[in-house]
Design an enzyme around this catalytic site. Structure first.
Site, mmCIF file in Angstrom:
data_model
loop_
_atom_site.group_PDB
_atom_site.id
_atom_site.type_symbol
_atom_site.label_atom_id
_atom_site.label_comp_id
_atom_site.label_asym_id
_atom_site.label_seq_id
_atom_site.Cartn_x
_atom_site.Cartn_y
_atom_site.Cartn_z
ATOM 1 N N ASP A 99 0.831 -1.210 0.000
ATOM 2 C CA ASP A 99 0.000 0.000 0.000
ATOM 3 C C ASP A 99 0.865 1.259 0.000
ATOM 4 O O ASP A 99 0.541 2.250 -0.650
ATOM 5 C CB ASP A 99 -0.907 0.025 1.234
ATOM 6 C CG ASP A 99 -1.930 -1.104 1.181
ATOM 7 O OD1 ASP A 99 -1.983 -1.798 0.144
ATOM 8 O OD2 ASP A 99 -2.659 -1.276 2.171
ATOM 9 N N GLU A 159 3.695 1.864 -1.306
ATOM 10 C CA GLU A 159 4.231 2.187 -2.633
ATOM 11 C C GLU A 159 3.130 2.839 -3.480
ATOM 12 O O GLU A 159 3.365 3.831 -4.167
ATOM 13 C CB GLU A 159 4.757 0.894 -3.292
ATOM 14 C CG GLU A 159 5.108 1.001 -4.759
ATOM 15 C CD GLU A 159 6.378 1.812 -5.025
ATOM 16 O OE1 GLU A 159 6.942 2.334 -4.064
ATOM 17 O OE2 GLU A 159 6.762 1.935 -6.208
ATOM 18 N N ASP A 188 0.585 4.514 -2.383
ATOM 19 C CA ASP A 188 0.349 5.860 -1.841
ATOM 20 C C ASP A 188 1.418 6.844 -2.309
ATOM 21 O O ASP A 188 1.128 7.995 -2.611
ATOM 22 C CB ASP A 188 0.333 5.830 -0.307
ATOM 23 C CG ASP A 188 -0.865 5.051 0.207
ATOM 24 O OD1 ASP A 188 -1.818 4.836 -0.577
ATOM 25 O OD2 ASP A 188 -0.837 4.639 1.383
ATOM 26 N N SER A 246 -35.713 -4.867 -15.032
ATOM 27 C CA SER A 246 -35.687 -5.524 -13.725
ATOM 28 C C SER A 246 -35.908 -7.011 -13.981
ATOM 29 O O SER A 246 -36.017 -7.436 -15.125
ATOM 30 C CB SER A 246 -36.759 -4.940 -12.821
ATOM 31 O OG SER A 246 -38.001 -5.058 -13.454
ATOM 32 N N GLU A 270 -25.641 -16.957 -11.807
ATOM 33 C CA GLU A 270 -24.773 -16.050 -11.039
ATOM 34 C C GLU A 270 -25.501 -15.572 -9.794
ATOM 35 O O GLU A 270 -26.732 -15.532 -9.768
ATOM 36 C CB GLU A 270 -24.316 -14.863 -11.909
ATOM 37 C CG GLU A 270 -25.451 -14.014 -12.424
ATOM 38 C CD GLU A 270 -25.102 -13.228 -13.690
ATOM 39 O OE1 GLU A 270 -24.259 -13.681 -14.479
ATOM 40 O OE2 GLU A 270 -25.710 -12.161 -13.892
ATOM 41 N N LYS A 318 -27.218 -13.214 -7.122
ATOM 42 C CA LYS A 318 -27.920 -11.935 -7.253
ATOM 43 C C LYS A 318 -27.453 -11.037 -6.123
ATOM 44 O O LYS A 318 -27.779 -11.249 -4.957
ATOM 45 C CB LYS A 318 -29.432 -12.130 -7.189
ATOM 46 C CG LYS A 318 -30.178 -10.832 -7.397
ATOM 47 C CD LYS A 318 -31.660 -11.077 -7.566
ATOM 48 C CE LYS A 318 -32.392 -9.769 -7.869
ATOM 49 N NZ LYS A 318 -32.315 -8.814 -6.768
ATOM 50 N N ASP A 336 -27.188 -7.886 -3.745
ATOM 51 C CA ASP A 336 -28.243 -7.036 -3.211
ATOM 52 C C ASP A 336 -27.691 -5.632 -3.031
ATOM 53 O O ASP A 336 -27.225 -5.258 -1.966
ATOM 54 C CB ASP A 336 -28.699 -7.618 -1.868
ATOM 55 C CG ASP A 336 -30.062 -7.095 -1.486
ATOM 56 O OD1 ASP A 336 -30.699 -6.427 -2.325
ATOM 57 O OD2 ASP A 336 -30.485 -7.352 -0.350
ATOM 58 N N ARG A 385 -30.318 3.267 -12.022
ATOM 59 C CA ARG A 385 -31.351 2.681 -12.867
ATOM 60 C C ARG A 385 -32.599 3.574 -12.895
ATOM 61 O O ARG A 385 -33.248 3.712 -13.924
ATOM 62 C CB ARG A 385 -31.705 1.296 -12.310
ATOM 63 C CG ARG A 385 -32.818 0.631 -13.039
ATOM 64 C CD ARG A 385 -33.023 -0.792 -12.522
ATOM 65 N NE ARG A 385 -34.157 -1.368 -13.196
ATOM 66 C CZ ARG A 385 -35.412 -1.165 -12.841
ATOM 67 N NH1 ARG A 385 -35.686 -0.423 -11.798
ATOM 68 N NH2 ARG A 385 -36.388 -1.696 -13.537
ATOM 69 N N TYR A 421 -22.579 -7.104 -14.785
ATOM 70 C CA TYR A 421 -23.244 -8.300 -15.275
ATOM 71 C C TYR A 421 -23.870 -8.161 -16.654
ATOM 72 O O TYR A 421 -24.556 -9.088 -17.088
ATOM 73 C CB TYR A 421 -24.266 -8.834 -14.267
ATOM 74 C CG TYR A 421 -25.251 -7.796 -13.752
ATOM 75 C CD1 TYR A 421 -26.193 -7.215 -14.581
ATOM 76 C CD2 TYR A 421 -25.232 -7.438 -12.418
ATOM 77 C CE1 TYR A 421 -27.091 -6.293 -14.099
ATOM 78 C CE2 TYR A 421 -26.137 -6.508 -11.918
ATOM 79 C CZ TYR A 421 -27.053 -5.938 -12.763
ATOM 80 O OH TYR A 421 -27.941 -5.018 -12.277
ATOM 81 N N LYS A 434 -35.189 -16.400 -5.541
ATOM 82 C CA LYS A 434 -34.860 -15.744 -4.284
ATOM 83 C C LYS A 434 -34.501 -16.732 -3.175
ATOM 84 O O LYS A 434 -35.044 -17.826 -3.099
ATOM 85 C CB LYS A 434 -36.043 -14.860 -3.827
ATOM 86 C CG LYS A 434 -36.420 -13.750 -4.792
ATOM 87 C CD LYS A 434 -35.294 -12.795 -5.097
ATOM 88 C CE LYS A 434 -35.175 -11.626 -4.177
ATOM 89 N NZ LYS A 434 -36.164 -10.590 -4.238
ATOM 90 N N CYS A 438 -25.959 -6.552 39.050
ATOM 91 C CA CYS A 438 -25.665 -7.669 38.163
ATOM 92 C C CYS A 438 -26.747 -8.732 38.289
ATOM 93 O O CYS A 438 -27.077 -9.144 39.405
ATOM 94 C CB CYS A 438 -24.294 -8.247 38.521
ATOM 95 S SG CYS A 438 -23.916 -9.757 37.608
ATOM 96 N N CYS A 466 -24.684 -11.894 40.048
ATOM 97 C CA CYS A 466 -24.092 -11.866 41.391
ATOM 98 C C CYS A 466 -24.601 -10.713 42.238
ATOM 99 O O CYS A 466 -24.194 -10.557 43.385
ATOM 100 C CB CYS A 466 -22.569 -11.820 41.288
ATOM 101 S SG CYS A 466 -21.960 -10.210 40.730
ATOM 102 N N CYS A 476 -20.387 -5.248 35.332
ATOM 103 C CA CYS A 476 -20.547 -5.789 36.676
ATOM 104 C C CYS A 476 -19.241 -5.524 37.430
ATOM 105 O O CYS A 476 -18.158 -5.781 36.908
ATOM 106 C CB CYS A 476 -20.823 -7.287 36.582
ATOM 107 S SG CYS A 476 -20.603 -8.140 38.147
ATOM 108 N N CYS A 524 -18.266 -12.818 40.676
ATOM 109 C CA CYS A 524 -19.423 -13.012 39.791
ATOM 110 C C CYS A 524 -19.306 -14.352 39.063
ATOM 111 O O CYS A 524 -18.350 -14.593 38.322
ATOM 112 C CB CYS A 524 -19.502 -11.870 38.782
ATOM 113 S SG CYS A 524 -20.845 -12.079 37.614
HETATM 114 C C1 9MJ Z 1 -27.687 -8.806 -9.730
HETATM 115 N N1 9MJ Z 1 -28.417 -7.966 -9.008
HETATM 116 O O1 9MJ Z 1 -26.716 -9.392 -9.225
HETATM 117 C C2 9MJ Z 1 -28.989 -8.803 -12.982
HETATM 118 N N2 9MJ Z 1 -28.050 -9.014 -11.089
HETATM 119 O O2 9MJ Z 1 -29.777 -8.747 -15.255
HETATM 120 C C3 9MJ Z 1 -27.444 -9.885 -11.964
HETATM 121 N N3 9MJ Z 1 -29.005 -8.352 -11.737
HETATM 122 C C4 9MJ Z 1 -29.858 -8.318 -14.011
HETATM 123 N N4 9MJ Z 1 -28.049 -9.750 -13.144
HETATM 124 C C5 9MJ Z 1 -30.719 -8.109 -15.967
HETATM 125 N N5 9MJ Z 1 -26.430 -10.716 -11.649
HETATM 126 C C6 9MJ Z 1 -31.386 -7.254 -15.153
HETATM 127 C C7 9MJ Z 1 -30.821 -7.378 -13.896
#
Ligand code: 9MJ
Length: 676
Positions: free
Chosen positions: A35, A37, A39, A84, A116, A118, A120, A139, A228, A318, A412, A415, A430, A436
């Site tokens: 790190d 180097e 920096d 979506s 893959e 998903k 969050d 988005r 993705y 999900k 406590c 005790c 405590c 105790c």
């Molecule tokens: C997420 N949230 O990891 C998509 N996503 O593809 C992945 N979302 C996605 N793909 C098309 N891995 C619309 C959203």
């Protein structure tokens, strides 16, 4: 800078170097330089740009630190709408999706599914013109989002400039911006310390961080972006033939893509992947809320098309939710090894993050106040990763008429000694010390634990039993236990009793760092115990050390020094230590001077199976010789000790040209250092 290099040449050189190093570090997780180097080079570039502002380009790594706040975000129209995903909540719903896909295709049209995790987080779009990042956008509603270019620039895994070759003049990439769990815990820990409002979960924290008009705030949050998809313009359809190929290209161009991508033949493959990832979920460094399955072939995706805002060729399967609502039935107070009193929420049992939870931590009384929680409230519980379940929010408006406040106890619960709240600390403690029962019991559990005396078979439940049966009061009493006494305990047979006595005997041969850690001195963790042992080399020298002498030890500050000093000043502690030594607890001598640390300054990695010792024993011995023992191989690694069946770490060491030795070589090094 040498005289022959002009500032613009040097700036370009530094930018390239810094781009390479940050790609290696943030995207590939294979740092090339320390790190310090990085920096140094970064500051050199900053200095050149300060002197020659005309050299400051939008793709300069110096632009990642954030700039002057904006007054508002501009609106961005997505030329290609940001879609979506439809959700499936069960195997049946997933199989329905697969049937719908196949019913729309001709029988001979074969295809694969790309699987893959998903992530969050927050979906975002990145636009590159001639290889340079020119725009980042949220988005929004899928048609229009917000221009968050300045904020996106601060995300370390987002390339400011594309790598490799073959990218189109205009490239739009999409992905998820998220906060890894460790970053989330860190942000919340500092917010908690500062008495500020906490984020409920990493997703909210990521959203809050991206919504900042002041990009310097965004820069202070360790966000990541995993990409993705490529939003292919009409004239770019030839660029790639499949989703998996698109991700390969993105990786070549410097983007972070999921290392967990897998292409499978059919829906059964998808289900197997789902089950596998569900198993791995808690161990991942970031939150995922399911799996995304996409038809891999882009030609097949085109045949399938879209319905309203979601593609017909993809679905999100999900996972069980990591947050759920339940009722707070009561609050109990647990007393820990150091006397800290932790309020524990007793819940109406609720299924969250894949398990049924009936207790959650409330941390301390400041937290209770911050949450404004009362007994009887509806609360939101979060359980993610290996972290214990947390109460993250009270559902306002659902408070019953008979809700009761949580009263701060004065004594406590175990005790009855008075509790105290040291000024400036959030915890209530405590004052009973070893009077105790709870503190004693927790202290014994700690003493026996794996990283302390490592007494095999002496788990928490058995310690509770031994204390309740009146067989032990202090850790020294453990070594007076006889098999005949133990065999009389519930759920304990003659054989297990004998095994425990043998394990106790074996544990007597220990090391000074382990012994010091096992004593359970406040604020003395494994690392501090090791530093103390190496500094003083004998217990006698440590015991008689003044606070001032303690301050000379690496990483020991005034608070730790005062805890250590106070510990050895208590007569009872001295008696217990004497009794332990009299019972035969012993350790090998530590060499007197630090030059006896032949591996000082070196970083070692252990991999594969060792015959002569466990990896953790080998680690301890290497550390005693001054080496730092790391978990992964990088260009900074000095030596890899590879036992039998070593895998990817060995391979990486060979690729990077790092020195590799086998077990015999390791033993020779340890013998030479007096560790064997
Ligand atoms: C997420 N949230 O990891 C998509 N996503 O593809 C992945 N979302 C996605 N793909 C098309 N891995 C619309 C959203």
């Amino acid at each position: 800078m040498t005289n022959s290099t002009s500032p613009d040449q040097r700036a370009a050189e530094l930018r390239d170097q810094l781009h390479l190093y940050s790609h290696q570090y943030y995207v590939l997780d294979q740092p090339l330089v320390p790190d310090a180097e990085y920096d140094r080079l970064f500051r050199e570039l900053q200095a050149i740009e300060a002197e020659h502002p005309e050299l400051r380009s939008p793709d300069s790594p110096t632009q990642r630190v954030g700039g002057e706040p904006l007054s508002a975000f501009k609106t961005v129209r997505h030329e290609i709408p940001m879609l979506s995903l439809d959700n499936a909540f069960s195997e049946d719903e997933l199989r329905d999706f697969d049937r719908r896909v196949r019913s729309r295709l001709a029988d001979e049209q074969s295809f694969h599914y790309a699987c893959e995790p998903k992530l969050d987080g927050i979906a975002a779009s990145l636009l590159y013109v001639d290889g340079i990042l020119v725009r980042g956008a949220t988005r929004g509603d899928g048609q229009q989002g917000e221009d968050i270019t300045e904020n996106v620039r601060t995300v370390a895994s987002v390339p400011l400039k594309l790598r490799g070759a073959g990218w189109p003049d205009e490239l739009e990439v999409r992905g998820e911006i998220y906060l890894p769990r460790a970053g989330f815990e860190k942000i919340n820990a500092s917010a908690r310390e500062a008495g500020n409002k906490l984020f409920v979960n990493p997703r909210n924290a990521a959203a809050g961080s991206l919504r900042q008009l002041d990009s310097r705030i965004t820069a202070s949050r360790p966000l990541e972006m995993c990409c993705y998809s490529i939003a292919l313009r009409d004239d770019q359809q030839e660029l790639v033939a499949s989703h998996s190929e698109a991700l390969e290209k993105l990786a070549q161009w410097g983007f972070l893509v999921s290392p967990l991508l897998k292409v499978v033949d059919d829906i059964d493959g998808c289900l197997a992947y789902y089950r596998d990832l569900l198993q791995q979920r808690d161990g991942l460094p970031y939150d995922i809320d399911g799996i995304v399955f996409k038809v891999d072939e882009l030609a097949v995706q085109q045949t399938l098309g879209f319905v309203s805002r979601a593609p017909r060729w993809a679905i999100a399967h999900k996972f069980p939710a990591q947050e759920e609502m339940t009722t707070l039935k009561d609050v109990e107070f647990q007393v820990g090894r150091t006397g800290a009193v932790t309020p524990v929420a007793k819940l109406e049992p609720v299924f969250v993050g894949g398990v049924t939870v009936s207790n959650a931590t409330l941390h301390n009384f400041d937290e209770i106040q911050r949450l404004g929680v009362m007994i009887g409230d509806q609360i939101i519980i979060r359980r993610a990763g290996d972290v214990i379940p947390q109460v993250v929010q009270v559902v306002e408006g659902k408070r019953p008429a008979d809700a009761r406040p949580i009263l701060v106890p004065e004594n406590c619960p175990v005790c009855d000694s008075p509790l105290e709240k040291p000024p400036g600390e959030a915890v209530l403690r405590c004052t009973g010390g070893l009077i105790c029962g709870a503190q004693r019991r927790e202290g014994i559990k700690h003493f026996a634990s794996r990283k302390a005396m490592d007494i095999d078979g002496l788990g928490d439940k058995l310690v509770d039993q031994l204390v309740e049966a009146g067989l032990i009061e202090t850790v020294a009493d453990l070594f007076r236990l006889e098999a005949s006494q133990l065999a009389e305990l519930e759920r304990m047979g003659q054989k297990s009793a004998e095994n425990l006595v043998a394990a106790l005997e074996k544990s007597k041969q220990t090391t000074l760092p382990r012994f010091l850690f096992a004593l359970g001195i406040r604020e003395v963790g494994e690392a501090t115990a090791r530093n103390l042992a190496l500094h003083f080399t004998t217990l006698a020298a440590l015991k008689s050390a003044s606070e001032e002498a303690l301050l000379a030890v690496t990483d020991v500050g005034p608070i730790v020094a005062s805890h250590i000093h106070a510990f050895f000043a208590v007569a009872h502690n001295q008696e217990v230590i004497d009794a332990l030594l009299a019972a035969g607890v012993h350790w090998p001598e530590i060499a007197q001077n630090v030059s006896a640390q032949p591996l000082a300054g070196q970083t070692w990695v252990l991999t594969g199976n060792l015959d002569r010792m466990t990896r953790s024993e080998a680690k301890e011995k290497l550390q005693a010789l001054g080496a730092k023992v790391a978990g992964s191989v990088s260009a900074k690694t000095d030596c890899v000790a590879a036992g039998a069946a070593a895998g990817s770490k060995l391979k990486k060491a060979e690729e990077l040209g790092v020195k590799v030795i086998d077990e015999e070589g390791l033993i020779a090094v340890l013998k030479q250092g007096g560790q064997l």
